[in-house]
Design an enzyme around this catalytic site. Structure first.
Site, short mmCIF file in Angstrom:
data_model
loop_
_atom_site.label_atom_id
_atom_site.label_comp_id
_atom_site.label_asym_id
_atom_site.label_seq_id
_atom_site.Cartn_x
_atom_site.Cartn_y
_atom_site.Cartn_z
CE LYS A 1 -4.36 -1.51 0.44
NZ LYS A 1 -5.49 -1.12 -0.43
CE LYS B 1 -4.20 -6.78 -6.47
NZ LYS B 1 -4.81 -7.39 -5.27
CE LYS C 1 -11.88 -1.25 -6.69
NZ LYS C 1 -13.04 -1.47 -5.81
#
Length: 357
Positions: free
Chosen positions: A126, A217, A220
């Site tokens: 993240k 992958k 968003k």
């Protein structure tokens, strides 16, 4: 070891899973999770309890805009209904509406391992940090916030507060389910056996990759909107994104994710929505004579046709005229989840000693 009688849910199969409200779901979300949830719902026996949560507290671990966040929550609820989750069969609810999640998180935090949390990869990814970075690294200390670091404990509470027996997740969440089992063990060791250790149910779907960088992958968080196909994308938008998808200059079609990741990703997407349910190998064999341009056109038209009902249902539920129904679904699901979670928390409070004087 002392054993505590669990809630009645222990005699039943209880399936729980959650999705963060971070925008309109894309096809990776759909094939990897949402479609699997619907299949589980439609095949489950009447004695199986189904709980699907919009885990909005998890979506607060990174900076966000309040108005956008509210929209994302609405969009996610509309998407869950659009894909086929039935509020009469499944409990659909917002995590933040059930205080028991955060209460149990604190109790689990008292026996959770900081060392285990520091080795988990999610907070590192993240923050765009190396998987090998240590918690003591100055860069990690400067950027890492407690919410992001400890959110796997909240995720454990999300699961354990319903005494879930099975948790459907994608491959990248398997580590967090192992941590949930670890937290159940830690609590049971400290206070006597009470919590069920949930089983991980890995999605059988192969991972859908980014259209612009098929080595990673579909996500968003990618700044390029062409990298993903959203559930509400118009036919023209789907055609535009597929036309721009990164492939290669090799003649013919073949499914080889290592050597031909872009082509393989398009074959996978096409197979998922193929009306004849052909495998990627069958599609590749039958399309050998196609140019890359013609192949992309076939992929786009297959997706457009396969997404039509999904897109129309999503648009329907997002219509302002459906606001009252969305509020009804959320309120009913939130109340059912609160009552169920409270059953667990009454016993937990008795076990840890916070039930009274």
């Amino acid at each position: 070891m002392q054993r505590h009688a669990s809630t009645s849910s222990k005699q039943r199969q209880v399936i729980f899973s959650g999705i963060q409200p971070t925008g309109i779901p894309h096809l990776g979300n759909y094939f990897g999770a949402l479609e699997q949830w619907v299949k589980i719902q439609n095949s489950a026996t009447s004695t199986t309890d189904l709980l699907f949560s919009i885990v909005d507290l998890h979506a607060m671990t990174l900076p966000y805009d309040r108005a956008q966040f509210r929209l994302w929550r609405r969009q996610t609820l509309a998407a869950l209904l659009a894909v086929g989750l039935d509020p009469k069969r499944s409990t659909i609810f917002f995590q933040s509406a059930v205080p028991a999640h955060t209460e149990l998180m604190w109790i689990l935090s008292c026996t959770a391992s900081v060392g285990y949390l520091s080795r988990m990869t999610q907070w590192k990814s993240k923050l765009a940090m190396s998987d090998n970075i240590a918690l003591s690294d100055p860069d990690a200390k400067a950027k890492l916030k407690l919410g992001l670091f400890s959110y796997p404990v909240l995720q454990s509470a999300d699961i354990l507060v319903y005494q879930a027996t099975h948790v459907p997740v994608g491959h990248d969440q398997a580590q967090h389910l192992e941590f949930a089992r670890e937290n159940a063990k830690n609590f049971n060791t400290a206070h006597g056996h009470f919590f069920t250790e949930p089983q991980t149910v890995i999605s059988p779907a192969k991972r859908v990759m980014s259209l612009t960088d098929p080595r990673v992958k579909m996500s968003k968080s990618n700044i390029d909107p062409r990298s993903r196909i959203l559930l509400n994308d118009s036919p023209d938008t789907v055609r535009w994104k597929i036309k721009a998808a990164l492939t290669d200059s090799i003649n013919g079609l073949s499914y080889n994710p290592e050597e031909r990741p872009g082509v393989s990703n398009l074959l996978l997407l096409m197979s998922y929505m193929d009306a004849s349910h052909r495998s990627v190998e069958q599609i590749a064999t039958e399309g050998q004579a196609l140019s890359m341009r013609a192949f992309k056109e076939e992929v786009a038209e297959t997706l457009i046709k396969g997404m039509t009902d999904l897109r129309e249902r999503y648009i329907y539920f997002m219509d302002p005229a459906q606001s009252q129904y969305l509020h009804y679904v959320a309120s009913a699901g939130n109340e059912k989840a609160r009552l169920r979670a409270e059953e667990t928390m009454r016993r937990v409070r008795e076990i840890v000693g916070t039930d009274g004087l």
